[in-house]
Structure formats: structure tokens, C-alpha cells
Design a protein around this motif. Structure first.
Motif, PDB file in Angstrom:
ATOM      1  N   UNK B 360      -9.464  -3.773  11.509  1.00  0.00           N
ATOM      2  CA  UNK B 360     -10.476  -3.791  12.563  1.00  0.00           C
ATOM      3  C   UNK B 360     -11.883  -3.601  11.987  1.00  0.00           C
ATOM      4  N   UNK B 361     -11.974  -3.617  10.652  1.00  0.00           N
ATOM      5  CA  UNK B 361     -13.286  -3.507  10.003  1.00  0.00           C
ATOM      6  C   UNK B 361     -13.745  -2.082   9.753  1.00  0.00           C
ATOM      7  N   UNK B 362     -12.844  -1.108  10.024  1.00  0.00           N
ATOM      8  CA  UNK B 362     -13.234   0.298   9.890  1.00  0.00           C
ATOM      9  C   UNK B 362     -12.711   0.864   8.569  1.00  0.00           C
ATOM     10  N   UNK B 363     -13.631   1.356   7.742  1.00  0.00           N
ATOM     11  CA  UNK B 363     -13.247   1.917   6.448  1.00  0.00           C
ATOM     12  C   UNK B 363     -13.145   3.430   6.559  1.00  0.00           C
ATOM     13  N   UNK B 364     -11.925   3.963   6.439  1.00  0.00           N
ATOM     14  CA  UNK B 364     -11.726   5.419   6.380  1.00  0.00           C
ATOM     15  C   UNK B 364     -10.947   5.716   5.109  1.00  0.00           C
ATOM     16  N   UNK B 365     -10.813   6.966   4.790  1.00  0.00           N
ATOM     17  CA  UNK B 365     -10.026   7.352   3.621  1.00  0.00           C
ATOM     18  C   UNK B 365      -8.712   7.945   4.110  1.00  0.00           C
ATOM     19  N   UNK B 366      -7.607   7.588   3.462  1.00  0.00           N
ATOM     20  CA  UNK B 366      -6.319   8.199   3.794  1.00  0.00           C
ATOM     21  C   UNK B 366      -5.705   8.759   2.529  1.00  0.00           C
ATOM     22  N   UNK B 367      -4.980   9.856   2.664  1.00  0.00           N
ATOM     23  CA  UNK B 367      -4.311  10.436   1.503  1.00  0.00           C
ATOM     24  C   UNK B 367      -4.669  11.889   1.338  1.00  0.00           C
ATOM     25  N   UNK B 368      -4.575  12.373   0.086  1.00  0.00           N
ATOM     26  CA  UNK B 368      -4.777  13.812  -0.133  1.00  0.00           C
ATOM     27  C   UNK B 368      -6.220  14.151  -0.500  1.00  0.00           C
ATOM     28  N   UNK B 369      -7.076  13.147  -0.676  1.00  0.00           N
ATOM     29  CA  UNK B 369      -8.506  13.341  -0.939  1.00  0.00           C
ATOM     30  C   UNK B 369      -8.757  14.217  -2.173  1.00  0.00           C
ATOM     31  N   UNK B 370      -7.877  14.098  -3.174  1.00  0.00           N
ATOM     32  CA  UNK B 370      -8.031  14.893  -4.410  1.00  0.00           C
ATOM     33  C   UNK B 370      -8.018  16.391  -4.116  1.00  0.00           C
ATOM     34  N   UNK B 371      -7.309  16.789  -3.054  1.00  0.00           N
ATOM     35  CA  UNK B 371      -7.149  18.222  -2.756  1.00  0.00           C
ATOM     36  C   UNK B 371      -5.670  18.472  -2.452  1.00  0.00           C
TER      37      UNK B 371
END
Lengths: 147, 412
Positions: B360-371
């Protein structure tokens, strides 16, 4: 005589993807539908040993042999990846061992898999293909040793 | 934190400064909500990089010719701007690095290696980024020191009582993230610095997320070190700054040797340059450091208070709208937080949500985010993280919330 079933199924998938016309949302929707069609994998088979190495998501994949043909069972903890493994199973399930081993899975390139699922998932997808071919090779060796 | 209401910023005008935002992704207008990973860059920063290479590319400090002089002046101007940006007492206390990770590794190696002894303790929190965990683990293992961890509560906050209890006579270094990249929590680093100093420990602040979202005054915080990255504050990747108090920097031995960082080299003995140069071995990332100055000026021109107020308004709106999404669970609901909204949705894997949002054109981050330790604490594999910046809008958040509702419906 070569069995063209695998290629026929690949061509159907290429045709289906071309109808989706690069629409990412529709492609994801199609993959999720495919994932839902995958027969349920018994929980007892979802073991560490059956996890495909190299996938970001968890993918379990097993193969059983019957009369020289392979039957696959698979599952994943993410819906889209489940669709991806379902795609492979739908092409290769009940294929003859040699046909699976020799299969040129040209659909991956033709549908532009890399472009639409991204590099990391593509690598995971290739790991699934590698795992399937490993199963085929293992059964081939086993049958030859038994013969 | 500012308590001002959202100012009358002309966001549409601001967006025009960011050429990348004009594009479509998967046929949809790009909505960029991955600002905690890296922010986009304004034209002023992008142009400064080309201007440097087209106009005055030369190696700095040593050359006598005009181009070298111009490049050196621009590079050192950037240092002066950053002295003001973080309110360091002296310009020599500003070291250019590759980024926050590089800065923390510098402290671990140049301070930790010299001053840590067997049995000493390093105190961090459970919400640290891997870059504020692993460098300490490496040096602790080498020196026989120990890492101690301040726990977080269910809201993603730490308690000063816990910090006070965990700082002992053996604590030599306290290193805490100013604003958490996974949760958004803003930590009371000024108060923690006081507790650290009361036990003669030094205070390190990981400012990777904070620099574009929080007021940074290193003298007021009274931290001994402050590490940050340029690319999370509208600047280029691969450059950042490390602030250190003069007295401490002067006691430290450089851990990288090479050109630029020496006074005199002979095969018998090498003497080191003064600060900050003794910590800047080799040709630095001149173009990006020069451009980084424009990022700081860009922030100052809009006004950090204005940026913070806009981002707070976006974050509050996101919490409100996302609360409508069935099965949503928020991680990080601290009273003081930056513009990060981290969540999971029942029965929807973050990877699936991330890919469906991308469609849908939306950039988010998924995962553990290096934490990863923080995710383990919450008993989850990862989250979906939306992080906002000055160029994001209420309309984008509304579309995001509606899109998530559509996605959840596909799983029910």
C-alpha cells in the motif's frame, strides 16, 4: 518419457501472475489464498529438524515417498511465506523423484519473484527449493541402495 | 519536553524539501514511517554533497592549496555547528565518527580498555540497541568486567530507584539510550548521570534517536559522552559525532592509529595529536560531514521545539487511531516518548503486516529492531514499528490506520 506436469503447473502459475499485472496487493492476496489451501500440517511434524534453514520466517517442510513419487507437507508462521511454500508444493507435489530433481523452476524468474518479494524472502524461497531437491536426492539415493 | 500545541508548520512546504517523498511505491504514494531507522534527506543536504565533490573536494588539514583550505574550513565549520547543536563547552570535544555505533565502540576501546579492571561493572538498560550492548560485552569479556542491566516495566520505562540500586562502587561506566528506538521511551539521562557521578562512574548517552527529537544540551545533561548518528537527523549515512568531556578525552589512548591522529611518528616512538584529531585516524568522511552541517541548520531553521510538537501531535494521533485496530497491542507507552509507535496485532505476523503495508506504499519496520533482549523481555519475536518525522502528516496516519484495519480483516 519426461513428465510435463511440473511445467504445465508452472505455466499456469506464470499465467495467473501475469493476470495480476504486477499489482502487489493482488499478488499477496493470491499467495495468501494459496497458503490457505495448503493441507494442515500435523503439529508433530513442526520440529526443529523440519525447519528450512535460510528463511527469515519459520518454514517447516517434510517429504514422504510412495511408489517413486514425493508427497510434501509444509507450513509457516507467516501467511505470505506459507503462500510461497504452498506455491512450490502445488507445482512439485506427487512429482516423480527424477522429475523433481531435474525440474527447471523457470517460473521463479518469469514471475519476477525477486522483484516482488524482495531479496531476503527470495533467498528464503531458494532455500525451500534447495530443501525440496535435497529430499528428492536423499530418496533417490535411498531407493537406489535398496534396489 | 515541549508542552506546546502543534505549531502552524507548513508541512507541505517542508515535504517539498525532500525529493524522495514525491515518488510512488508499488503504484501508491510513498508514506515513509521508518524514520527511526533513517530519516530522509532534504535537498539542502543532498546538494551540499554534490557541491563538495563538484567544487572543493580535497583532503583536509594537511594540504596548503586552496581547495584543501576550503575543504578544511567547511569540515571544521561543521564541528563548530555541532558544538552549538549539542551545546558542548569546547569545539575540540566534538569528534567526527561513522555514527553512534562507531562512537560507542570508540569509548569501549579507548576508555574501557584503559580504565576497566577485573570485577568492574558496566551498567546498561534492558532497552538498549545492540550497539550499546555488544561493544560493552566485548570489552567486559576482555577485561573480566561485568555487564549489569536495569530492567524495564510493562510500559517500557526504567525506574531511577533501580538505577540507583544497581550502581555500585564497582560501576565504572553507565551507558543508557536517551530515546529508545524500539519503544520511543525517553530516559531520564540527566538524573542517571547524577547517580553515576555520585559513585564516580562515567555517563555515556546513546543519542542515536534523540538528536532530531529531543533537546540535546550535553552540559545540562552533564554526560561524559554523547554518541549520535547523522543519518537519523536528516543527514547523510556513515557520519556522526561523539562528544566527550575534554579531561576524559585527553586521558584516553586512541585505539585506531594512522594518518591525521599523530604529532610525530618515528620507529621508536609516536606522539599523538591533540583532541579531537587523535581520535580521527585516516581521511574522514569529508563530504558527508560537510553536508551534516546542513542537516543541523535545517533542524534549527524549522526549530526543534516545532518539530517536537508536530511529532508529538502525530504520535498521539497514531495511538488514538491505531487503538481502533482489532487485536492491537502497544509496546512502549511511557509518559515521555519520541515519535515511535511499536505494536503487534493478534494473529497477524509482523512480517505479513509489513509486506502488506508496503504493498500500500507504507514503509514501516518489522522485526526485533536490533533490540533482541528487549523483545525477549516482552516475550515476542518482534513488533511492527511506525516512526514519524517532521514531514509526516495526520492524513498519512489516517491512511495507515485504515490500511491496518483492512489487513486485519483479511486474517479474520
Amino acid at each position: 518419457m519426461a513428465d510435463n506436469t511440473i511445467n504445465t503447473k508452472q505455466d499456469e502459475i506464470i499465467e495467473k501472475f501475469s493476470m495480476l499485472d504486477g499489482d502487489m496487493e493482488m499478488m499477496i492476496g493470491y499467495l495468501m489464498e494459496l497458503g490457505e489451501k495448503l493441507p494442515e500440517m500435523p503439529e508433530s511434524l513442526k520440529t526443529e529438524d523440519n525447519i528450512v534453514k535460510g528463511c527469515q520466517s519459520k518454514v517447516w517442510l517434510t517429504a514422504d515417498e510412495n511408489a517413486g513419487k514425493l508427497h510434501f507437507q509444509a507450513d509457516s508462521n507467516t501467511a505470505i511465506t506459507k503462500g510461497l511454500v504452498s506455491l512450490l508444493v502445488s507445482i512439485l507435489n506427487n512429482g516423480r523423484i527424477d522429475d523433481i530433481l531435474n525440474a527447471d523452476l523457470y517460473f521463479v524468474h518469469k514471475i519476477g519473484m525477486n522483484r516482488f518479494i524482495g531479496t531476503q524472502r527470495s533467498n528464503g524461497f531458494l532455500s525451500m527449493i534447495k530443501q525440496i531437491k535435497m529430499y528428492a536426492l536423499a530418496y533417490k539415493t535411498k531407493l537406489e541402495n535398496e534396489a | 519536553m515541549s508542552t506546546a500545541v502543534a505549531p502552524e508548520l507548513d508541512i507541505q512546504k517542508i515535504r517539498k524539501d525532500f525529493p524522495i517523498l514525491e515518488q510512488k511505491v508499488n503504484g501508491k504514494p510513498l508514506i515513509y514511517f521508518d524514520n527511526a531507522a533513517t530519516t530522509q534527506k532534504p535537498k539542502q543536504v543532498i546538494d551540499a554533497i554534490s557541491e563538495y565533490y563538484e567544487g572543493y573536494n580535497a583532503n583536509i588539514h594537511r594540504g596548503l592549496h586552496s581547495l584543501a583550505e576550503k575543504a578544511t574550513t567547511a569540515f571544521e565549520d561543521s564541528r563548530k555547528i555541532f558544538q552549538k547543536f549539542i551545546n558542548a563547552a569546547e569545539v575540540e570535544e566534538v569528534i567526527f565518527t561513522k555514527g553512534t555505533t562507531d562512537g560507542i565502540n570508540l569509548i569501549a576501546n579507548a576508555y574501557g580498555r584503559k580504565f576497566l579492571q577485573e570485577g568492574d561493572e558496566i551498567l546498561i538498560t534492558a532497552m538498549e540497541h545492540h550497539s550499546n550492548i555488544v561493544p560493552w560485552q566485548i570489552i567486559a569479556e576482555e577485561k573480566g568486567a561485568f555487564l549489569k542491566v536495569v530492567p524495564v516495566n510493562t510500559k517500557g520505562e526504567i525506574s531511577l530507584d533501580d538505577v540507583e540500586q544497581l550502581i555500585t562502587d564497582k560501576t565504572k561506566i553507565v551507558s543508557v539510550v536517551y530515546a529508545s528506538n524500539s519503544l520511543g521511551t525517553v530516559n531520564p539521562v540527566k538524573e542517571i548521570a547524577k547517580l553515576a557521578h555520585a559513585k564516580n562512574a562515567i555517563m555515556v548517552v546513546d543519542g542515536a534517536q534523540a538528536s532530531s527529537h529531543c533537546v540535546v544540551d550535553v552540559q545540562d545533561l552533564d554526560c561524559d559522552f554523547y554518541a549520535t548518528s547523522g543519518h537519523k537527523m536528516y543527514g547523510p549515512t556513515g557520519c556522526g559525532i561523539l562528544y566527550g568531556k575534554r579531561a576524559i578525552l585527553e586521558e584516553m589512548t586512541p585505539y585506531q592509529g594512522g594518518g591525521e591522529m599523530i604529532h610525530n611518528v618515528s620507529f621508536d616512538k609516536t606522539t599523538y595529536n591533540d583532541i579531537p584529531y587523535k581520535f580521527e585516524a585516516g581521511t574522514p568522511n569529508i563530504a558527508d560531514v560537510v553536508a551534516l552541517k546542513h542537516a543541523a541548520e535545517y533542524i534549527d531553521a524549522i526549530g526543534k521545539d516545532n518539530i517536537m510538537a508536530h511529532e508529538q501531535a502525530l504520535t498521539q494521533h497514531a495511538h488514538e487511531r491505531l487503538s481502533e485496530v482489532p487485536g492491537i497491542n502497544f509496546y512502549g507507552t511511557a509518559a515521555e516518548k519520541v515519535s515511535v509507535v511499536s505494536f503487534t496485532i493478534d494473529n497477524v505476523h509482523p512480517y505479513d503486516a509489513g509486506m502488506m503495508l508496503d504493498a500500500k506504499g507504507i514503509a514501516v519496520r518489522t522485526g526485533h529492531h536490533c533490540t533482541q533482549p528487549l523483545m525477549d523481555h516482552f516475550g515476542i519475536e518482534g513488533t511492527i514499528r511506525a516512526s514519524f518525522s517532521v514531514y509526516n502528516t495526520i492524513e498519512e496516519i489516517n491512511f495507515f490506520a485504515d490500511s491496518l484495519k483492512d489487513i486485519v480483516a483479511k486474517f479474520s
